[in-house]
Design an enzyme around this catalytic site. Structure first.
Site, PDB file in Angstrom:
ATOM      1  N   GLY A 194      20.385 -25.729 -22.577  1.00 47.15           N
ATOM      2  CA  GLY A 194      20.067 -24.428 -22.435  1.00 47.15           C
ATOM      3  C   GLY A 194      18.682 -24.338 -22.987  1.00 47.15           C
ATOM      4  O   GLY A 194      17.662 -25.051 -23.656  1.00 47.15           O
TER       5      GLY A 194
ATOM      6  N   HIS B  91      22.465 -17.611 -26.741  1.00 54.96           N
ATOM      7  CA  HIS B  91      21.912 -18.133 -27.882  1.00 54.96           C
ATOM      8  C   HIS B  91      20.871 -17.557 -26.863  1.00 54.96           C
ATOM      9  O   HIS B  91      19.413 -17.433 -27.847  1.00 54.96           O
ATOM     10  CB  HIS B  91      21.683 -19.653 -28.053  1.00 54.96           C
ATOM     11  CG  HIS B  91      20.622 -20.546 -28.754  1.00 54.96           C
ATOM     12  ND1 HIS B  91      20.706 -21.044 -29.554  1.00 54.96           N
ATOM     13  CD2 HIS B  91      19.574 -20.673 -28.274  1.00 54.96           C
ATOM     14  CE1 HIS B  91      19.796 -21.513 -29.797  1.00 54.96           C
ATOM     15  NE2 HIS B  91      18.945 -21.339 -29.301  1.00 54.96           N
ATOM     16  N   GLU B  92      20.310 -18.385 -25.952  1.00 56.23           N
ATOM     17  CA  GLU B  92      19.439 -18.488 -24.804  1.00 56.23           C
ATOM     18  C   GLU B  92      19.136 -17.059 -24.736  1.00 56.23           C
ATOM     19  O   GLU B  92      17.273 -16.557 -24.213  1.00 56.23           O
ATOM     20  CB  GLU B  92      19.773 -18.937 -23.723  1.00 56.23           C
ATOM     21  CG  GLU B  92      19.640 -20.707 -23.399  1.00 56.23           C
ATOM     22  CD  GLU B  92      19.188 -20.820 -24.607  1.00 56.23           C
ATOM     23  OE1 GLU B  92      17.729 -20.928 -24.345  1.00 56.23           O
ATOM     24  OE2 GLU B  92      19.308 -21.691 -25.036  1.00 56.23           O
TER      25      GLU B  92
ATOM     26  N   CYS C 126      18.502 -26.061 -31.796  1.00 48.09           N
ATOM     27  CA  CYS C 126      18.028 -25.527 -30.722  1.00 48.09           C
ATOM     28  C   CYS C 126      16.061 -26.314 -29.994  1.00 48.09           C
ATOM     29  O   CYS C 126      15.811 -27.409 -31.158  1.00 48.09           O
ATOM     30  CB  CYS C 126      17.168 -24.179 -30.998  1.00 48.09           C
ATOM     31  SG  CYS C 126      15.848 -22.954 -30.348  1.00 48.09           S
ATOM     32  N   LEU C 127      15.813 -26.529 -28.851  1.00 49.40           N
ATOM     33  CA  LEU C 127      14.670 -27.538 -29.138  1.00 49.40           C
ATOM     34  C   LEU C 127      13.986 -26.864 -29.348  1.00 49.40           C
ATOM     35  O   LEU C 127      13.002 -27.939 -29.754  1.00 49.40           O
ATOM     36  CB  LEU C 127      14.084 -27.637 -27.734  1.00 49.40           C
ATOM     37  CG  LEU C 127      15.620 -28.276 -26.751  1.00 49.40           C
ATOM     38  CD1 LEU C 127      15.481 -28.194 -24.720  1.00 49.40           C
ATOM     39  CD2 LEU C 127      16.292 -29.185 -26.799  1.00 49.40           C
TER      40      LEU C 127
ATOM     41  N   HIS D 154      16.284 -15.354 -27.171  1.00 49.01           N
ATOM     42  CA  HIS D 154      15.292 -16.233 -27.280  1.00 49.01           C
ATOM     43  C   HIS D 154      14.004 -15.018 -26.547  1.00 49.01           C
ATOM     44  O   HIS D 154      12.758 -14.911 -27.265  1.00 49.01           O
ATOM     45  CB  HIS D 154      14.898 -17.186 -26.709  1.00 49.01           C
ATOM     46  CG  HIS D 154      15.364 -18.340 -27.025  1.00 49.01           C
ATOM     47  ND1 HIS D 154      13.991 -18.941 -28.453  1.00 49.01           N
ATOM     48  CD2 HIS D 154      16.036 -19.465 -26.953  1.00 49.01           C
ATOM     49  CE1 HIS D 154      15.328 -19.948 -28.934  1.00 49.01           C
ATOM     50  NE2 HIS D 154      15.876 -21.057 -28.480  1.00 49.01           N
TER      51      HIS D 154
ATOM     52  N   GLN E 135      10.300 -20.608 -24.803  1.00 49.14           N
ATOM     53  CA  GLN E 135      10.249 -21.757 -25.115  1.00 49.14           C
ATOM     54  C   GLN E 135       8.989 -22.673 -24.586  1.00 49.14           C
ATOM     55  O   GLN E 135       9.351 -23.978 -24.925  1.00 49.14           O
ATOM     56  CB  GLN E 135      11.624 -22.748 -25.278  1.00 49.14           C
ATOM     57  CG  GLN E 135      12.428 -21.873 -26.364  1.00 49.14           C
ATOM     58  CD  GLN E 135      14.188 -22.828 -26.225  1.00 49.14           C
ATOM     59  OE1 GLN E 135      15.002 -22.214 -25.684  1.00 49.14           O
ATOM     60  NE2 GLN E 135      14.396 -23.579 -27.216  1.00 49.14           N
TER      61      GLN E 135
HETATM   62 ZN   LIG Z   1      17.170 -22.189 -28.821  1.00 52.93          ZN
END
Ligand SMILES: [Zn+2]
Length: 160
Positions: free
Chosen positions: A44, A131-132, A89-90, A135, A49
């Site tokens: 995701g 989660h997304e 998380c990236l 963000h 991000q």
């Molecule tokens: Zn993340």
């Protein structure tokens, strides 16, 4: 290629702006986000991000490089029953931790053409989307984490 914004980049703490123009540039952004997500083995990715403070997320569905795009996603229902998942998380590479979230959600969003869609979502996809969507509101999984399982030292050094 878009670059992933890494914690503590302040863009990750900003509230992302609603998307109003459903055009070719938005399609291109979604495509590029998916490319970056798959290149980094993510499931995701949210606009902030990739330093785009816009309310768009892409989510891989586990079928090769197939993905779904959610524009202006809004969770309209959270189930009372919860589930705990080890999240990463990236934007926080090599850091993992257990997060408890509602198991099922109802999501209202728009597709790339601007059509409004309502969907009931459960399982891993529900966790990834929560989660997304976080963000988009400047919230990171480390804000909700109960226990960091990997990378506590990395997190400590970033917080300094
Ligand atoms: Zn993340």
């Amino acid at each position: 290629m878009l670059k992933i914004a890494k914690y503590p980049d302040p863009i990750l703490r900003k509230t992302a702006k609603p998307i109003r123009d459903f055009n070719a540039a938005l399609e291109k952004l979604a495509e590029n986000m998916a490319r970056v997500m798959f290149a980094d083995d993510g499931i995701g990715l949210a606009g902030p991000q990739v330093s785009q403070s816009q309310r768009i997320i892409v989510v891989g569905d586990g079928r090769g490089d197939h993905y779904e795009v959610y524009v202006n996603p809004e969770v309209t229902f959270f189930s009372k029953d919860k589930t705990s998942t080890e999240e990463g998380c990236l934007s926080l590479p090599k850091i993992f931790g257990n997060v408890t979230r509602p198991k099922k959600i109802h999501l209202k969003y728009q597709d790339l053409e601007g059509n409004v869609i309502k969907e009931k979502i459960k399982g891993l996809k529900s966790v990834v989307i929560q989660h997304e969507v976080d963000h988009l509101d400047g919230i990171l999984f480390i804000d909700r984490v109960e226990k960091i399982t990997k990378g506590q030292d990395i997190l400590d050094s970033l917080k300094k």
